[in-house]
Scaffold this motif. Structure first.
Motif, PDB file in Angstrom:
ATOM      1  N   TYR A 218      83.395  29.033   9.330  1.00  0.00           N
ATOM      2  CA  TYR A 218      82.540  28.771  10.495  1.00  0.00           C
ATOM      3  C   TYR A 218      82.490  27.278  10.776  1.00  0.00           C
ATOM      4  CZ  TYR A 218      80.967  33.383   8.977  1.00  0.00           C
ATOM      5  OH  TYR A 218      80.918  34.697   8.580  1.00  0.00           O
ATOM      6  N   ASN A 219      82.320  26.959  12.034  1.00  0.00           N
ATOM      7  CA  ASN A 219      82.160  25.567  12.433  1.00  0.00           C
ATOM      8  C   ASN A 219      81.020  25.466  13.435  1.00  0.00           C
ATOM      9  OD1 ASN A 219      83.214  23.349  14.739  1.00  0.00           O
ATOM     10  ND2 ASN A 219      83.360  22.669  12.607  1.00  0.00           N
ATOM     11  N   LEU A 220      80.096  24.546  13.190  1.00  0.00           N
ATOM     12  CA  LEU A 220      79.019  24.309  14.146  1.00  0.00           C
ATOM     13  C   LEU A 220      79.580  23.510  15.321  1.00  0.00           C
ATOM     14  CD1 LEU A 220      76.002  23.374  11.843  1.00  0.00           C
ATOM     15  CD2 LEU A 220      76.581  25.582  12.834  1.00  0.00           C
ATOM     16  N   ALA A 221      79.568  24.091  16.491  1.00  0.00           N
ATOM     17  CA  ALA A 221      80.068  23.450  17.705  1.00  0.00           C
ATOM     18  C   ALA A 221      78.871  23.241  18.633  1.00  0.00           C
ATOM     19  CB  ALA A 221      81.148  24.305  18.368  1.00  0.00           C
ATOM     20  N   ILE A 222      78.252  22.084  18.540  1.00  0.00           N
ATOM     21  CA  ILE A 222      77.006  21.786  19.252  1.00  0.00           C
ATOM     22  C   ILE A 222      77.317  20.819  20.386  1.00  0.00           C
ATOM     23  CG2 ILE A 222      74.620  21.039  19.037  1.00  0.00           C
ATOM     24  CD1 ILE A 222      75.336  23.432  17.249  1.00  0.00           C
ATOM     25  N   GLU A 223      77.240  21.301  21.611  1.00  0.00           N
ATOM     26  CA  GLU A 223      77.529  20.452  22.762  1.00  0.00           C
ATOM     27  C   GLU A 223      76.416  19.428  22.982  1.00  0.00           C
ATOM     28  OE1 GLU A 223      80.351  20.518  23.994  1.00  0.00           O
ATOM     29  OE2 GLU A 223      81.096  22.504  24.535  1.00  0.00           O
ATOM     30  N   ASN A 224      76.776  18.321  23.636  1.00  0.00           N
ATOM     31  CA  ASN A 224      75.773  17.330  24.028  1.00  0.00           C
ATOM     32  C   ASN A 224      74.980  17.756  25.253  1.00  0.00           C
ATOM     33  OD1 ASN A 224      76.653  15.571  22.007  1.00  0.00           O
ATOM     34  ND2 ASN A 224      78.235  14.706  23.335  1.00  0.00           N
ATOM     35  N   TYR A 225      75.460  18.831  25.903  1.00  0.00           N
ATOM     36  CA  TYR A 225      74.833  19.254  27.159  1.00  0.00           C
ATOM     37  C   TYR A 225      75.005  20.763  27.283  1.00  0.00           C
ATOM     38  CZ  TYR A 225      73.870  19.420  32.202  1.00  0.00           C
ATOM     39  OH  TYR A 225      73.344  19.692  33.438  1.00  0.00           O
ATOM     40  N   ALA A 226      73.929  21.466  27.647  1.00  0.00           N
ATOM     41  CA  ALA A 226      73.973  22.926  27.732  1.00  0.00           C
ATOM     42  C   ALA A 226      73.240  23.449  28.959  1.00  0.00           C
ATOM     43  CB  ALA A 226      73.347  23.536  26.467  1.00  0.00           C
ATOM     44  N   GLU A 227      73.049  22.577  29.968  1.00  0.00           N
ATOM     45  CA  GLU A 227      72.162  22.936  31.068  1.00  0.00           C
ATOM     46  C   GLU A 227      72.868  23.459  32.315  1.00  0.00           C
ATOM     47  OE1 GLU A 227      71.222  19.812  29.218  1.00  0.00           O
ATOM     48  OE2 GLU A 227      70.263  21.462  28.162  1.00  0.00           O
ATOM     49  N   ASN A 228      74.193  23.623  32.298  1.00  0.00           N
ATOM     50  CA  ASN A 228      74.846  24.260  33.450  1.00  0.00           C
ATOM     51  C   ASN A 228      75.913  25.239  32.975  1.00  0.00           C
ATOM     52  OD1 ASN A 228      77.276  22.881  32.952  1.00  0.00           O
ATOM     53  ND2 ASN A 228      76.944  21.359  34.547  1.00  0.00           N
ATOM     54  N   ASP A 229      76.605  25.876  33.918  1.00  0.00           N
ATOM     55  CA  ASP A 229      77.600  26.879  33.557  1.00  0.00           C
ATOM     56  C   ASP A 229      79.014  26.360  33.768  1.00  0.00           C
ATOM     57  OD1 ASP A 229      77.667  26.793  36.295  1.00  0.00           O
ATOM     58  OD2 ASP A 229      77.455  28.950  36.606  1.00  0.00           O
ATOM     59  N   LEU A 230      79.198  25.017  33.671  1.00  0.00           N
ATOM     60  CA  LEU A 230      80.508  24.407  33.874  1.00  0.00           C
ATOM     61  C   LEU A 230      80.984  23.597  32.669  1.00  0.00           C
ATOM     62  CD1 LEU A 230      80.059  23.102  37.542  1.00  0.00           C
ATOM     63  CD2 LEU A 230      81.501  25.009  36.809  1.00  0.00           C
ATOM     64  N   TYR A 231      80.049  23.001  31.951  1.00  0.00           N
ATOM     65  CA  TYR A 231      80.464  22.063  30.904  1.00  0.00           C
ATOM     66  C   TYR A 231      80.784  22.788  29.601  1.00  0.00           C
ATOM     67  CZ  TYR A 231      80.592  18.236  27.605  1.00  0.00           C
ATOM     68  OH  TYR A 231      80.989  17.364  26.632  1.00  0.00           O
TER      69      TYR A 231
END
Length: 321
Positions: A218-231
């Motif tokens: 497993y790998n934790l993949a934590i984005e810096n941004y999660a507030e839209n449906d494009l990034y």
């Protein structure tokens, strides 16, 4: 037929390699379909402006500065000198960074400047001229053929996370707070990355990302941004290409681009999220259940979401018009 040459300019520091993206194609010298990626070519057919920041307007000058500049005028650099005589309709402007509140005005200013020079302008935000996800690039040094044909590598540990100690924005600070919470809750995971604070007890920077991802289920993949449906970023692609099951925190773009079951979603970056991760990494069961979906997602990343494939499709559409 000779391939159309794609040149590149960017303001990312250190990204001036002649062989940029060559690892993302099975062919020599950056060829994919009907294009060839030669970032530094002096006379390309198309120009990719990749996360390029246009020069900012100078601050208000003092009266002394005005007198000095009047007496000794400095020549202005015409930004078009960087375009290598590529016509506007063949200049592609792609933003890949998220629309964080701290940089949103800079991004908007870049779009306005790009409209003066570029024929296609896109970014992973709703105010881009063409809102869309950023086509995939990845940061493994493995060859395309190796990634395409390899079986899962030997998995000897359960969970890793590669991140950094950057704290410039509220989103970055939220990520650091989550590291602290994971450690307080005694989660068993290996942390890697640059400039991490001492209290994070990280294992330091890795030169080859593969070494800190591929041996883990497993790998934790934590984005810096999660507030839209494009990034969505390379954090997800890198995990999957290393045959990990990503434990993902991000927006809805991933759901549109990848098959259901190829990654798991952290519900939140709080104690509820910690408990979810603890349940997953307790054993390899979730990875085994997702193995076929991971394989499917890897092929989508390699062959469809690949930035080189996107550029090849763009060239075909442009030439066909």
């Amino acid at each position: 037929m000779n391939p159309k040459i794609i040149g590149t300019i960017t303001t990312y520091p250190g990204m001036s390699q002649s062989d940029w993206l060559w690892q993302q194609t099975p062919h020599n010298f950056g060829k994919w379909g009907n294009i060839q990626m030669l970032a530094n070519h002096p006379e390309p057919d198309f120009l990719l402006m990749y996360q390029f920041d246009f020069p900012r307007q100078p601050k208000q000058q003092s009266w002394m500065d005005k007198i000095r500049n009047y007496r000794h005028p400095q020549p202005e650099i015409d930004i078009r000198e960087k375009f290598r005589n590529v016509p506007q309709e063949r200049i592609i402007y792609l933003i890949r960074e998220p629309p964080l509140a701290e940089v949103i005005e800079i991004t908007k200013a870049n779009y306005e400047q790009a409209k003066l020079y570029c024929g296609y302008i896109s970014g992973p935000d709703d105010f881009a001229p063409k809102p869309d996800y950023m086509p995939a690039i990845w940061y493994h040094s493995n060859s395309f053929r190796e990634l395409n044909e390899m079986p899962p590598p030997a998995k000897t540990k359960f969970c890793s996370w590669i991140t950094s100690g950057v704290s410039r924005t509220a989103n970055h600070r939220q990520r650091l707070d989550f590291i602290k919470l994971l450690q307080q809750q005694k989660l068993d995971f290996d942390l890697y990355g640059r400039n991490l604070p001492i209290w994070a007890q990280g294992n330091g920077t890795v030169n080859n990302k593969w070494h800190a991802v591929a041996p883990y289920y497993y790998n934790l993949a934590i984005e810096n941004y999660a507030e839209n449906d494009l990034y969505v970023s390379e954090k997800l692609w890198d995990a999957l290409l290393a045959w990990c099951l990503p434990i993902y925190y991000g927006g809805a773009a991933a759901d549109k681009l990848l098959p259901a079951g190829s990654f798991l979603r952290v519900p939140s970056l709080d104690e509820k999220g910690v408990q979810f991760i603890k349940e997953v990494v307790a054993n390899a069961d979730y990875w085994h259940e997702a193995r076929e979906k991971i394989a499917e997602a890897r092929q989508i990343i390699l062959h469809e979401l690949n930035l080189l494939n996107w550029l090849s499709n763009f060239e075909s559409q442009e030439i066909g018009q």
